[in-house]
Design a protein around this motif. Structure first.
Motif, PDB file in Angstrom:
ATOM      1  N   GLU B  64       0.834  -1.211   0.000  1.00 30.31           N
ATOM      2  CA  GLU B  64       0.000   0.000   0.000  1.00 30.31           C
ATOM      3  C   GLU B  64       0.868   1.261   0.000  1.00 30.31           C
ATOM      4  O   GLU B  64       0.592   2.220  -0.737  1.00 30.31           O
ATOM      5  N   LEU B  65       1.926   1.224   0.807  1.00 27.06           N
ATOM      6  CA  LEU B  65       2.840   2.368   0.821  1.00 27.06           C
ATOM      7  C   LEU B  65       3.472   2.556  -0.550  1.00 27.06           C
ATOM      8  O   LEU B  65       3.552   3.682  -1.067  1.00 27.06           O
ATOM      9  N   ALA B  66       3.917   1.460  -1.130  1.00 29.83           N
ATOM     10  CA  ALA B  66       4.559   1.542  -2.441  1.00 29.83           C
ATOM     11  C   ALA B  66       3.606   2.137  -3.474  1.00 29.83           C
ATOM     12  O   ALA B  66       3.978   3.008  -4.269  1.00 29.83           O
ATOM     13  N   GLU B  67       2.374   1.669  -3.443  1.00 31.59           N
ATOM     14  CA  GLU B  67       1.368   2.173  -4.392  1.00 31.59           C
ATOM     15  C   GLU B  67       1.134   3.668  -4.170  1.00 31.59           C
ATOM     16  O   GLU B  67       1.051   4.455  -5.128  1.00 31.59           O
ATOM     17  N   LYS B  68       1.042   4.062  -2.908  1.00 28.98           N
ATOM     18  CA  LYS B  68       0.745   5.462  -2.597  1.00 28.98           C
ATOM     19  C   LYS B  68       1.919   6.380  -2.918  1.00 28.98           C
ATOM     20  O   LYS B  68       1.727   7.498  -3.412  1.00 28.98           O
ATOM     21  N   PHE B  69       3.132   5.920  -2.662  1.00 24.34           N
ATOM     22  CA  PHE B  69       4.300   6.744  -2.991  1.00 24.34           C
ATOM     23  C   PHE B  69       4.406   6.984  -4.489  1.00 24.34           C
ATOM     24  O   PHE B  69       4.961   7.979  -4.929  1.00 24.34           O
ATOM     25  N   LEU B  70       3.842   6.037  -5.267  1.00 25.83           N
ATOM     26  CA  LEU B  70       3.877   6.213  -6.726  1.00 25.83           C
ATOM     27  C   LEU B  70       2.593   6.865  -7.254  1.00 25.83           C
ATOM     28  O   LEU B  70       2.374   6.922  -8.458  1.00 25.83           O
ATOM     29  N   SER B  71       1.730   7.308  -6.325  1.00 29.22           N
ATOM     30  CA  SER B  71       0.507   8.046  -6.682  1.00 29.22           C
ATOM     31  C   SER B  71      -0.568   7.230  -7.396  1.00 29.22           C
ATOM     32  O   SER B  71      -1.405   7.787  -8.119  1.00 29.22           O
ATOM     33  N   ALA B  72      -0.530   5.898  -7.229  1.00 31.90           N
ATOM     34  CA  ALA B  72      -1.617   5.090  -7.803  1.00 31.90           C
ATOM     35  C   ALA B  72      -2.872   5.279  -6.958  1.00 31.90           C
ATOM     36  O   ALA B  72      -2.803   5.640  -5.789  1.00 31.90           O
ATOM     37  N   ASP B  73      -4.039   5.043  -7.582  1.00 28.81           N
ATOM     38  CA  ASP B  73      -5.269   4.975  -6.796  1.00 28.81           C
ATOM     39  C   ASP B  73      -5.328   3.582  -6.184  1.00 28.81           C
ATOM     40  O   ASP B  73      -5.147   2.582  -6.884  1.00 28.81           O
ATOM     41  N   VAL B  74      -5.565   3.535  -4.883  1.00 26.16           N
ATOM     42  CA  VAL B  74      -5.469   2.263  -4.161  1.00 26.16           C
ATOM     43  C   VAL B  74      -6.824   1.869  -3.586  1.00 26.16           C
ATOM     44  O   VAL B  74      -7.492   2.688  -2.955  1.00 26.16           O
ATOM     45  N   VAL B  75      -7.197   0.635  -3.832  1.00 27.38           N
ATOM     46  CA  VAL B  75      -8.417   0.107  -3.228  1.00 27.38           C
ATOM     47  C   VAL B  75      -8.062  -1.151  -2.446  1.00 27.38           C
ATOM     48  O   VAL B  75      -7.407  -2.047  -2.989  1.00 27.38           O
ATOM     49  N   ASN B  76      -8.432  -1.184  -1.193  1.00 26.86           N
ATOM     50  CA  ASN B  76      -8.233  -2.414  -0.412  1.00 26.86           C
ATOM     51  C   ASN B  76      -9.531  -3.195  -0.412  1.00 26.86           C
ATOM     52  O   ASN B  76     -10.508  -2.793   0.198  1.00 26.86           O
ATOM     53  N   TRP B  77      -9.532  -4.263  -1.151  1.00 24.64           N
ATOM     54  CA  TRP B  77     -10.726  -5.088  -1.303  1.00 24.64           C
ATOM     55  C   TRP B  77     -10.774  -6.037  -0.120  1.00 24.64           C
ATOM     56  O   TRP B  77      -9.890  -6.868   0.042  1.00 24.64           O
ATOM     57  N   SER B  78     -11.788  -5.884   0.695  1.00 26.25           N
ATOM     58  CA  SER B  78     -11.839  -6.782   1.852  1.00 26.25           C
ATOM     59  C   SER B  78     -12.395  -8.122   1.418  1.00 26.25           C
ATOM     60  O   SER B  78     -13.437  -8.198   0.789  1.00 26.25           O
ATOM     61  N   ALA B  79     -11.648  -9.133   1.740  1.00 28.97           N
ATOM     62  CA  ALA B  79     -12.051 -10.485   1.366  1.00 28.97           C
ATOM     63  C   ALA B  79     -11.660 -11.384   2.506  1.00 28.97           C
ATOM     64  O   ALA B  79     -10.661 -11.163   3.162  1.00 28.97           O
ATOM     65  N   SER B  80     -12.480 -12.364   2.751  1.00 29.86           N
ATOM     66  CA  SER B  80     -12.113 -13.276   3.828  1.00 29.86           C
ATOM     67  C   SER B  80     -12.524 -14.680   3.471  1.00 29.86           C
ATOM     68  O   SER B  80     -13.395 -14.904   2.642  1.00 29.86           O
ATOM     69  N   GLY B  81     -11.836 -15.588   4.082  1.00 31.43           N
ATOM     70  CA  GLY B  81     -12.167 -16.991   3.881  1.00 31.43           C
ATOM     71  C   GLY B  81     -11.731 -17.493   2.517  1.00 31.43           C
ATOM     72  O   GLY B  81     -11.065 -16.790   1.764  1.00 31.43           O
ATOM     73  N   SER B  82     -12.129 -18.695   2.199  1.00 29.75           N
ATOM     74  CA  SER B  82     -11.736 -19.277   0.934  1.00 29.75           C
ATOM     75  C   SER B  82     -12.762 -18.908  -0.119  1.00 29.75           C
ATOM     76  O   SER B  82     -13.876 -18.532   0.180  1.00 29.75           O
ATOM     77  N   SER B  83     -12.361 -19.068  -1.371  1.00 28.33           N
ATOM     78  CA  SER B  83     -13.280 -18.718  -2.447  1.00 28.33           C
ATOM     79  C   SER B  83     -14.358 -19.770  -2.611  1.00 28.33           C
ATOM     80  O   SER B  83     -15.308 -19.584  -3.355  1.00 28.33           O
ATOM     81  N   THR B  84     -14.213 -20.907  -1.944  1.00 22.91           N
ATOM     82  CA  THR B  84     -15.273 -21.912  -2.030  1.00 22.91           C
ATOM     83  C   THR B  84     -16.310 -21.731  -0.927  1.00 22.91           C
ATOM     84  O   THR B  84     -17.349 -22.350  -0.957  1.00 22.91           O
ATOM     85  N   GLY B  85     -15.973 -20.896   0.045  1.00 18.29           N
ATOM     86  CA  GLY B  85     -16.889 -20.703   1.160  1.00 18.29           C
ATOM     87  C   GLY B  85     -18.042 -19.807   0.755  1.00 18.29           C
ATOM     88  O   GLY B  85     -18.397 -19.698  -0.412  1.00 18.29           O
ATOM     89  N   LYS B  86     -18.600 -19.140   1.727  1.00 16.73           N
ATOM     90  CA  LYS B  86     -19.705 -18.240   1.423  1.00 16.73           C
ATOM     91  C   LYS B  86     -19.204 -17.087   0.569  1.00 16.73           C
ATOM     92  O   LYS B  86     -18.040 -16.744   0.571  1.00 16.73           O
ATOM     93  N   GLY B  87     -20.105 -16.465  -0.125  1.00 18.48           N
ATOM     94  CA  GLY B  87     -19.713 -15.329  -0.927  1.00 18.48           C
ATOM     95  C   GLY B  87     -19.274 -15.756  -2.304  1.00 18.48           C
ATOM     96  O   GLY B  87     -19.428 -16.905  -2.694  1.00 18.48           O
ATOM     97  N   GLU B  88     -18.722 -14.792  -3.066  1.00 21.77           N
ATOM     98  CA  GLU B  88     -18.459 -15.087  -4.462  1.00 21.77           C
ATOM     99  C   GLU B  88     -17.159 -15.851  -4.648  1.00 21.77           C
ATOM    100  O   GLU B  88     -16.269 -15.815  -3.801  1.00 21.77           O
TER     101      GLU B  88
END
Lengths: 439, 309
Positions: B64-88
């Protein structure tokens, strides 16, 4: 209904003849074998010039997911897929939901199988009640109903006493016990071969010893009881060696190997970027294990090639490797994959040996009444497979009759295909045009 | 140079010039970190999504620091658990991110092959593997190379002794491959139950005796020992581990006098490393953290900064 097959190169289950032979089938039975059989009275005539006419291929081990997991496969789709893959007979595994552990379900499979238009369906039954590995299933009732093999496939019979009792109990039923060789204490959480693949991937390794040690155990029990035992999907060099040694000591042990373990190895798991399509139990092994399986075919250690076709829904398989389901779907290209690999390896055994592993080899492991399925003789069932050794075709899984939509061979061009499958005297699959008939 | 890799998934197919190029890029970025105003506009208008399915503090913050120091737009996508569990499923997440116009996705996932899988599903976005199961952690390996290179120069002919749980470590896999490609020799030590079967195939050797493994080493790299491995029966106790393989001043004496002590963090004091060496003058542990930002800036710049065709 009479069908005449003309000018085929006859493989009778043991020997491949280089002379053109005709076969006439009548109401599901082979009635005449010879040269220049008159087509008078034949309803249909096929010219098989340059093609091999073999007893129908038998797949000793496939998962048709019926009953209970029909989103993956069912008897109809599986049966059609089997015929398209050159198999006239499929032995379906009992690890369904519920498991096939009673005579009623054996009868269900046989009756529903009768309605299928593709391969003949022969059911196997669980060795243990509920496939739970605790107590014997009603093997006697299942044998009478028509079960052709007893197995807890999907799981080993970990309780050694239960396996011993099953051998003793089944010995008078004429139905063979098939063990899925795996020591579960060695494979808990394992995902790939313990070797190069586990080293590079960080996935838990599935050692060859997990398979070989279970084979040693089963061999001791077979020698102790004098009852035959069959080991399915044998994948590792050590396991083949164990079977070879046991056979040399006159132990009544037999084994089968799968097309994927003959054609694919662990390097492809890494090379694919850990594509779940290569995830299977037992795992794809090293190249030297693959070589050992071919050596086992060459020297007679291997008794059959069985697909272990394990179809899944795309959503259960198209996932990151570690989350993908274990199983390779292959029914519709298994024979071609093996023929192609045999050619690629510069024919490591005579073609007739390879063909016998799809025909007389597996037929010998079935109950007495089905053994004629593995040979071509007057009076035996008209189950036939026609092979075109030179035909090339690209695997396109999107067109499969199976419900599976992923296979490691998708997009691969393979040489040597089944081009016709005859089941009970009916054409269940054909790429060959009829030359005449219709009377 | 012409950059032929489309993603950063693992370093298996990288060659020494590729690694060297990133190290040199990182040096320029490192200089930026000393400036009073660290931000440069190199990635202005680029969207980077950090997709972390596993708990991670240092790797996520470092990216995140690296992205911000280079002025990228940063999105932290919250994700939890495995992709086979609940959710997409991860497949649907991938397509969603691409539809939103992500130029790059940084993924940390517990399943081996998750980054490769994401890369197969994304048509345009660049995938940076922030760690997939026990498989790979390429940015860690690059920051480790950079830390050592910055301090001691060319890594050709240097000896790296790596001690600990290699079997379960993505850091170990990536570092062994990376240091070997730079021409260093890598010797592994630790209990045999914590070693992969074919260490030679990775380019390393195994020496069960940590003293001989460390002898004349230029770099000692320690791996985290997790209590759960004791619970799984991989070794009898943490105490015994520390007695047999724990790295302390006595063991450090066997290495070259100026040897570097490295650890990916977080450290377990008194288990794989004693406090005297963790806090000693030869410890590079905090230097590694700083290198992490520089190396990730370098990677983001090379992949998204317009240098690439």
């Amino acid at each position: 209904m009479k069908i005449l097959f003309r000018n085929g190169l006859l493989f009778d289950g043991t020997t491949l003849s280089c002379e053109k032979t005709d076969i006439l089938t009548e109401d599901g039975i082979i009635s005449r074998i010879g040269k220049g059989i008159d087509d008078e009275g034949a309803n249909e005539v096929y010219n098989l010039s340059g093609l091999i006419l073999s007893p129908g291929f038998i797949d000793l081990h496939c998962h048709l997911r019926d009953p209970g997991q029909e989103w993956r496969e069912d008897l109809l789709s599986g049966s059609r897929a089997g015929a398209a893959g050159g198999f006239s007979t499929l032995v379906c595994m009992p690890n369904t939901d519920p498991p096939v552990d009673n005579a009623a379900l054996i009868r269900y499979l046989l009756e529903k199988g009768e309605e299928c238009e593709g391969s003949r369906i022969l059911p196997s039954g669980c060795l243990s009640r509920e496939r739970a590995g605790k107590t014997l299933a009603e093997m006697g009732k299942m044998a009478i109903a028509g079960a052709v093999i007893f197995t807890d496939d999907g799981s080993p019979v970990s309780d050694t006493n239960l396996l011993r009792l099953a051998l003793l109990y089944s010995s008078r039923l004429g139905v063979r016990v098939m063990e899925h060789p795996e020591d579960r204490s060695l494979t808990s959480g394992a995902q790939v071969n313990d070797g190069i693949c586990s080293t590079f991937s960080g996935l838990k390794g599935w050692p060859s010893s997990a398979e070989a040690s279970d084979i040693f155990r089963g061999v001791s029990l077979s020698m102790d009881t004098g009852v035959p035992i069959h080991f399915t999907h044998v994948s590792a060099k050590e396991s083949i060696n164990a079977v070879r040694i046991a056979k040399a000591s006159d132990c009544k042990v037999t084994c089968d190997v799968t097309p994927h373990h003959l054609c694919l190895d662990e390097s492809m798991v890494i090379g694919s970027g850990y594509d779940g399509v290569f995830k299977v139990t037992p795992p794809l092994r090293s190249a030297s294990d693959t070589d050992a399986l071919w050596e086992g075919i060459r020297d007679g250690t291997v008794d059959a090639i069985a697909t272990d076709h394990a179809p899944y829904h795309l959503d259960e398989k198209d996932l990151p490797f570690q989350e993908s389901s274990f199983g390779i779907a292959s029914l519709e290209c298994a024979v071609a994959a093996v023929l192609d690999e045999w050619k690629r390896r510069k024919e490591p055994c005579p073609l007739e040996r390879l063909l016998s592993l799809f025909t007389s080899g597996p037929a010998r492991l079935l109950p007495e009444k089905w053994r004629t399925l593995g040979l071509i003789a007057a009076g035996s069932p008209a189950d036939l497979t026609v092979i075109d050794p030179a035909f090339e075709q690209t695997v396109d899984v999107s067109k499969w009759k199976s419900k599976a939509r992923l296979t490691p061979w998708n997009g691969r061009t393979l040489r040597g295909w089944p081009v016709m499958t005859v089941v009970r005297g009916k054409i269940a699959y054909s790429l060959i045009d009829r030359v005449s008939g219709g009377k | 140079m012409e950059w032929k890799h489309r993603h950063v998934l693992d370093l298996d197919t990288w060659e020494r010039p590729d690694l060297q190029h990133i190290l040199e890029q990182a040096r320029s970025m490192d200089e930026l970190l000393d400036r009073p105003i660290k931000k440069v506009p190199a990635l202005r208008g680029k969207l980077v999504v950090n997709l972390f399915f596993e708990a991670s503090t240092r790797t996520r913050v470092s990216f995140e620091l690296a992205e911000k120091f280079l002025s990228a737009d940063v999105v932290n996508w919250s994700a939890s658990g495995s992709s086979t569990g609940k959710g997409e499923t991860l497949r649907d997440t991938a397509w969603t991110l691409e539809a939103m116009g992500a130029d790059a996705v940084v993924i940390r996932h517990g399943a081996v092959g998750a980054a490769d899988y994401l890369a197969r599903k994304l048509k345009k976005s660049v995938v940076f593997n922030g760690g997939d199961g026990a498989h790979s952690h390429p940015t860690q390996a690059l920051l480790d190379l950079y830390t050592a290179w910055k301090k001691i120069g060319p890594l050709e002919g240097k000896k790296v002794a790596m001690i600990g749980d290699v079997l379960h470590s993505r850091v170990a896999r990536s570092d062994i491959i990376a240091f070997s490609k730079m021409g260093s020799s890598v010797v592994l030590s630790g209990p045999a139950t914590l070693m992969p079967r074919s260490v030679e195939a990775l380019g390393a050797t195994y020496d069960e005796n940590p003293r001989s493994a460390v002898r004349d080493a230029d770099i000692i790299y320690l791996l985290r020992i997790q209590k759960e491995r004791q619970d799984e029966g991989m070794f009898p106790s943490l105490d015994e581990y520390h007695q047999l393989f724990g790295f302390d001043a006595a063991l450090l004496k066997h290495a070259r006098p100026d040897a570097l002590v490295m650890h990916p963090g977080p450290i377990n004091r008194g288990v794989e490393i004693a406090s005297d060496v963790a806090d000693g003058s030869q410890s590079m542990i905090l230097g590694q953290v700083r290198s992490g930002v520089a190396i990730r800036m370098a990677l983001l710049f090379v992949y998204l900064g317009g240098v690439r065709q």
